[in-house]
Each structure stands twice: as C-alpha cells, then as structure tokens.
Design a protein around this motif. Sequence first.
Motif, PDB file in Angstrom:
ATOM      1  N   GLU A  28       4.728   1.664  -7.730  1.00 26.25           N
ATOM      2  CA  GLU A  28       4.787   3.079  -7.704  1.00 26.25           C
ATOM      3  C   GLU A  28       5.088   3.334  -8.901  1.00 26.25           C
ATOM      4  OE1 GLU A  28       9.389   2.163  -6.233  1.00 26.25           O
ATOM      5  OE2 GLU A  28       9.657   4.271  -6.638  1.00 26.25           O
ATOM      6  N   ASN A  76      -1.760  16.206   7.757  1.00 24.09           N
ATOM      7  CA  ASN A  76      -1.593  14.714   8.396  1.00 24.09           C
ATOM      8  C   ASN A  76      -3.141  14.188   7.373  1.00 24.09           C
ATOM      9  OD1 ASN A  76       0.351  13.390   9.391  1.00 24.09           O
ATOM     10  ND2 ASN A  76      -0.732  13.541  10.998  1.00 24.09           N
ATOM     11  N   ALA A  92       9.815  10.860   4.091  1.00 22.61           N
ATOM     12  CA  ALA A  92       8.888  12.564   3.341  1.00 22.61           C
ATOM     13  C   ALA A  92       9.004  12.235   1.369  1.00 22.61           C
ATOM     14  CB  ALA A  92      10.290  13.644   3.702  1.00 22.61           C
ATOM     15  N   HIS A  93      10.184  11.494   1.083  1.00 25.18           N
ATOM     16  CA  HIS A  93       9.321  11.129  -0.168  1.00 25.18           C
ATOM     17  C   HIS A  93       8.809   9.744  -0.392  1.00 25.18           C
ATOM     18  CE1 HIS A  93      11.126  15.062  -1.240  1.00 25.18           C
ATOM     19  NE2 HIS A  93      11.867  14.825   0.351  1.00 25.18           N
ATOM     20  N   ARG A  94       8.194   9.801  -1.821  1.00 25.20           N
ATOM     21  CA  ARG A  94       7.901   8.170  -2.002  1.00 25.20           C
ATOM     22  C   ARG A  94       9.080   7.432  -2.367  1.00 25.20           C
ATOM     23  NH1 ARG A  94       6.386  11.338  -6.455  1.00 25.20           N
ATOM     24  NH2 ARG A  94       6.311  10.194  -8.471  1.00 25.20           N
ATOM     25  N   ALA A  95       9.561   7.630  -2.721  1.00 21.55           N
ATOM     26  CA  ALA A  95      10.857   6.950  -3.747  1.00 21.55           C
ATOM     27  C   ALA A  95      11.464   6.584  -2.931  1.00 21.55           C
ATOM     28  CB  ALA A  95      11.261   7.739  -5.325  1.00 21.55           C
ATOM     29  N   ARG A 115       2.091   7.384  10.648  1.00 24.63           N
ATOM     30  CA  ARG A 115       1.836   8.447   9.689  1.00 24.63           C
ATOM     31  C   ARG A 115       1.390   9.830  10.551  1.00 24.63           C
ATOM     32  NH1 ARG A 115      -4.785   8.929   8.640  1.00 24.63           N
ATOM     33  NH2 ARG A 115      -4.543  11.153   8.666  1.00 24.63           N
ATOM     34  N   ARG A 116       1.721   9.557  11.918  1.00 26.92           N
ATOM     35  CA  ARG A 116       2.114  10.513  12.983  1.00 26.92           C
ATOM     36  C   ARG A 116       3.054  11.322  13.099  1.00 26.92           C
ATOM     37  NH1 ARG A 116       1.705   7.478  18.215  1.00 26.92           N
ATOM     38  NH2 ARG A 116      -0.401   5.900  18.159  1.00 26.92           N
ATOM     39  N   SER A 125       5.157  14.069  10.899  1.00 27.65           N
ATOM     40  CA  SER A 125       4.513  14.707  10.171  1.00 27.65           C
ATOM     41  C   SER A 125       4.976  15.321   9.480  1.00 27.65           C
ATOM     42  CB  SER A 125       4.002  16.745  11.593  1.00 27.65           C
ATOM     43  OG  SER A 125       5.758  16.768  12.291  1.00 27.65           O
ATOM     44  N   GLY A 174       5.652  12.484   4.290  1.00 25.55           N
ATOM     45  CA  GLY A 174       4.562  12.800   3.532  1.00 25.55           C
ATOM     46  C   GLY A 174       3.743  11.486   2.768  1.00 25.55           C
ATOM     47  N   ALA A 175       4.654   9.982   2.994  1.00 24.28           N
ATOM     48  CA  ALA A 175       4.990   8.817   1.982  1.00 24.28           C
ATOM     49  C   ALA A 175       4.493   8.008   2.984  1.00 24.28           C
ATOM     50  CB  ALA A 175       5.639   8.760   0.952  1.00 24.28           C
ATOM     51  N   VAL A 176       3.356   6.737   3.201  1.00 26.43           N
ATOM     52  CA  VAL A 176       4.045   5.803   3.682  1.00 26.43           C
ATOM     53  C   VAL A 176       3.707   4.662   2.928  1.00 26.43           C
ATOM     54  CG1 VAL A 176       3.090   4.692   5.860  1.00 26.43           C
ATOM     55  CG2 VAL A 176       3.424   7.164   6.007  1.00 26.43           C
ATOM     56  N   VAL A 177       4.583   3.677   2.798  1.00 28.48           N
ATOM     57  CA  VAL A 177       4.714   2.177   1.684  1.00 28.48           C
ATOM     58  C   VAL A 177       4.085   0.998   3.171  1.00 28.48           C
ATOM     59  CG1 VAL A 177       5.948   1.584   0.112  1.00 28.48           C
ATOM     60  CG2 VAL A 177       5.663   3.259   0.079  1.00 28.48           C
ATOM     61  N   THR A 227       0.887  -1.324  -0.584  1.00 27.21           N
ATOM     62  CA  THR A 227      -0.367  -0.057   0.117  1.00 27.21           C
ATOM     63  C   THR A 227       0.379   0.950  -0.231  1.00 27.21           C
ATOM     64  OG1 THR A 227      -0.387   0.496   2.712  1.00 27.21           O
ATOM     65  CG2 THR A 227      -1.961  -1.409   1.389  1.00 27.21           C
ATOM     66  N   PHE A 228       0.222   2.335  -0.507  1.00 25.89           N
ATOM     67  CA  PHE A 228       1.137   2.943  -0.871  1.00 25.89           C
ATOM     68  C   PHE A 228      -0.076   4.471  -0.232  1.00 25.89           C
ATOM     69  CE2 PHE A 228       1.957   8.133  -1.965  1.00 25.89           C
ATOM     70  CZ  PHE A 228       2.668   7.731  -1.438  1.00 25.89           C
ATOM     71  N   SER A 229       0.460   5.404   1.053  1.00 21.97           N
ATOM     72  CA  SER A 229      -0.540   6.336   1.542  1.00 21.97           C
ATOM     73  C   SER A 229       0.353   8.186   0.809  1.00 21.97           C
ATOM     74  CB  SER A 229      -1.332   6.395   2.172  1.00 21.97           C
ATOM     75  OG  SER A 229      -1.277   5.126   3.045  1.00 21.97           O
ATOM     76  N   GLY A 230       0.135   8.753   0.638  1.00 18.08           N
ATOM     77  CA  GLY A 230       0.073  10.244   0.539  1.00 18.08           C
ATOM     78  C   GLY A 230      -0.779  11.485   1.661  1.00 18.08           C
ATOM     79  N   LEU A 231       0.375  11.849   2.544  1.00 16.41           N
ATOM     80  CA  LEU A 231      -0.526  12.843   3.505  1.00 16.41           C
ATOM     81  C   LEU A 231      -0.331  14.147   3.505  1.00 16.41           C
ATOM     82  CD1 LEU A 231       0.861  10.106   6.263  1.00 16.41           C
ATOM     83  CD2 LEU A 231      -1.503  10.233   5.240  1.00 16.41           C
ATOM     84  N   VAL A 232      -1.098  14.939   3.998  1.00 18.70           N
ATOM     85  CA  VAL A 232      -0.931  16.397   3.650  1.00 18.70           C
ATOM     86  C   VAL A 232       0.845  16.510   5.017  1.00 18.70           C
ATOM     87  CG1 VAL A 232      -1.677  19.048   3.921  1.00 18.70           C
ATOM     88  CG2 VAL A 232      -2.920  17.356   2.462  1.00 18.70           C
ATOM     89  N   ARG A 233       1.867  17.309   4.366  1.00 18.35           N
ATOM     90  CA  ARG A 233       2.660  17.143   4.890  1.00 18.35           C
ATOM     91  C   ARG A 233       3.299  18.938   5.971  1.00 18.35           C
ATOM     92  NH1 ARG A 233       8.625  17.311   2.131  1.00 18.35           N
ATOM     93  NH2 ARG A 233       7.298  16.880   0.533  1.00 18.35           N
ATOM     94  N   GLU A 234       3.770  18.735   6.717  1.00 19.61           N
ATOM     95  CA  GLU A 234       4.403  19.901   6.564  1.00 19.61           C
ATOM     96  C   GLU A 234       5.053  20.847   5.595  1.00 19.61           C
ATOM     97  OE1 GLU A 234       6.845  20.167  10.317  1.00 19.61           O
ATOM     98  OE2 GLU A 234       4.934  19.647  11.481  1.00 19.61           O
TER      99      GLU A 234
END
Lengths: 83, 83, 162, 162
Positions: C123, C102, D113-116, D35-36, D38, D41-44, C45-52
């Motif tokens: 990806e 977040n 911070a980055h999906r790659a 995801r905490r 902050s 922006g990317a969680v895999v 899974t990939f999740s994209g979040l609103v980041r600072e």
Amino acid sequence: MIKILFFAALRERLDCEQYLLSCEGKMLQVADVLQQLQSRCHTWQQELSRSDLLCALNQQLVPLTASVQDGDELAFFPPVTGG
Amino acid sequence: MIKILFFAALRERLDCEQYLLSCEGKMLQVADVLQQLQSRCHTWQQELSRSDLLCALNQQLVPLTASVQDGDELAFFPPVTGG
Amino acid sequence: MSWRFFHRLPVVSMSIFIAVQSDDFCLASEYDKLRRHSACGAVVTFSGLVRELSDNTLHSMTLEHYPGMTEQALIAIAQQAQSRWQLGAVHIIHRVGTLKQNEQIVFVGIASAHRAAAFAACEFIMDYLKNRAPLWKKEHTASGDYWVAAKDSDQQALARWE
Amino acid sequence: MSWRFFHRLPVVSMSIFIAVQSDDFCLASEYDKLRRHSACGAVVTFSGLVRELSDNTLHSMTLEHYPGMTEQALIAIAQQAQSRWQLGAVHIIHRVGTLKQNEQIVFVGIASAHRAAAFAACEFIMDYLKNRAPLWKKEHTASGDYWVAAKDSDQQALARWE
C-alpha cells in the motif's frame, strides 16, 4: 545549455516538448529559469505560474530553490496521475 | 442428547473426537456441560480448564454462559492457527 | 526497460524488480517469482485496471511518462519500502501507452515473512507511486480527450506514512 | 465445499466466493474472475504459503478444521468486510490436509473501485480469519510433530479494526 522538458497537459498547453536555454555559465535557481520561460508570452506566463507545477532536476523532484547549471536536465510537469 | 466435538491438540490430549452427553431435558449453560466433562478424569479436568479454551455452539463461537439444549452441537477447541 | 537488483542480507535475500513497459504483464508469472522466496510466507499483490467512468463513455486511456525518471522514481520508492519493512522481494510494473477498458495498468507484488509487512509495503508503494512517479493519464471518451486531474485523496494517503 | 453468493446493489454487483478444500488453488484463475468486475479498478490478493522454520527442519504441515463451521466463519468474515467497505468481489480459499514446503495455504482476493478499500478489506479478512476461523496447523519436523501455538501478534492485529 540547460535542457528543459515539459510533460502531459503542460506540454500540450505550451505546445512544446523540449526547450534549450543558454545559462551563459551563470549559476541559476530553478525559479530564475522559470521566470525567463514565463516572460516568453502570455500563455507561458500563465501555465508556468500554476501553484501545483512540479519540477525535476536531473530526474529528481526538487523545489524551485534548487540550483541549475550548464548541462542539467530540467523538467516541469503537472501533478502526476499514474497508478 | 448433546453432541460434543473436540479439535486439534485438545482432541489428541483427550483422546476423544466426539462425545454424547444426555442433558435429560434440562436447560444447561456451556459452563455446566464443561463441569460434567471435567469431572470425568484428571486429564479432562486439566485440559478443559485451560483459560484459552474456545467454544462453539451450533458452529458459532459463544461464551461459556451460552445456553445448551437437546440436539445442540457443542465444540471445544484451542485457539485457532489457520491462515 | 526493467531493472533487477539483488542484495544479500544476513538472513534473507532481498530483490527488487522494476519495469516500465507498453506490453501487458502476467500476474501469474510475477506471483510464481515472488513465491519462490522460501523464507516468505506472505505474498500480497496489487493490480490497477482501467475502469469504466461513471457515465460509461470511456474508450481508452493513454499513459504518458518521463522516460528514465519513472524507473528511477519507482526504484527509490521500492528502496524506501525495503528500508521500512523486512521484505523478500518487491516487484513493480507500470505500463505506458494506450490502454483499453479493463486492461492492466500497474502491478505491485511483495513477498515477506510476515503479512503485516507485505500489506503495508504494497500500500505504501502504491500511495507513493500515485504521488511521486512521473506518469500522467489522459482519458479518451465519447465527448473528447481529458487529462485526469490529481486527486486530493491520493495526496492525503501519504500522510499516514510520514 | 464452496459457496457463491451474488447480491445486486444499486450501483455495483457484489459477489462472495468461499472454498475450503484439500486441492491446490490457482491464483491466476481467481485473479481472472476478480478482474471481470468492470467497475473495480483495484484488485488486491493475499497468499499464505508454507514457509521454512528458522531451523530449516520442516517436512510438511497438516491443517485440521471444523467442517461446516469453517465455511460459515469465512462467510461471516467476508460479509463483515462487505458491510465496512464497498467491494465488488471477495474470494476466500483455505486449504486443509497435509501441505508441503512452499505450498499455498490460503488465498484472499478483493476487487473494489478503490485501492484503499481493497487493501483494508484484504488485511481485515486475514486478521479475522487468523483469530476466528476454526483451523489448526500441526507442523511435521525432523524432531517430531507439533501443534502451532497461536500468536499474540495475530490477536493484537484485531485491535485496529475495533
């Protein structure tokens, strides 16, 4: 008629969401439509000349050489930034 | 004493989980220990000669040239299949 | 709006699920659906979040999209992935509207028999989504509202798939 | 047993969480922790599940491990990933003992911070775990119990990281 949509920064800069253009039954290329739009005013000229402008014809990305006809939905927008 | 552990298919084939070997204060290589174990019987000879045998010394993967001493924990096992 | 497709292939069934919505999504419930594919031992899974922002001034962001085309673009990307790798399921959810710090923006979930296919497809979908799906982010910050500029790195990310 | 490490780097904090356990794990609660971060922006996530054999005769499988060394091996792999990519958090959970059809075996979760970086680190960890962590699967099938043979493809998967 051709329905023309603008999105995001382009929509804001043109101050226009939707524009209807009569093509008088003629077969046009996207580039011809673009030229007509550019001729409207200086701002439109400038904004619609950007090299990174994207175009969708009937909701599919197309190059400026694509043919447009009556009833088509055409959209112009800046590079996408979703995800 | 050197504590020797066997895992998985190797443990089953040797019918042995743990084996204590006295090194009589000598500095040995893993290969020397292996040779002593192989000499126990035909099955041990065969099972401990496999080219894919892995070895861990004090819980770190090492090559057969690693040095072993009194108090060490040595383990032999087949290629891993977790995940 | 959301779409579901089911194809039945000789060996495994393949499903595509696409949603473009303002509502939040639940990763756990997507995962529960993905892991039901009994022939699939791998779920990525990939999740994209609103980041600072680096200067810590982001209040929220608004996602604008081209209704109708966004869904079609996501379906096309999912189908491309499906034609490249053997996949059991592809789920794509993209949110639109105003999102806070977040919050979740996008979800891509893949179930496959093999982990390499699941990683690659996930990806691939994100790289294509970033370049092909008609969505635009506007950041609302302490100093004003700014449209996010497209990144060269996102465009370069496509190169490896061509 | 489980381990937690927290490092404080100039810009982002980095955490590693490792667990080897017979209990099941909950993807949603791992995700909530990931995801905490902050600045990320990317969680895999990757989840490995017990899947059907092609002949449909699998009853269950047993995972044997080398207690102590498994945890150390996973920590070392997580640290290697952390030294290659800028990561906010790395979670690895591996189950041991007897598992049934469709049960969860392994979880790897990355926040970055980055999906790659997140994709690469997650796949890197799975590739190394498959080849370096002292865990062994035994399948219990209708025709008997069999130790799973190591796959060449898993060994080849390491090549790209070297």
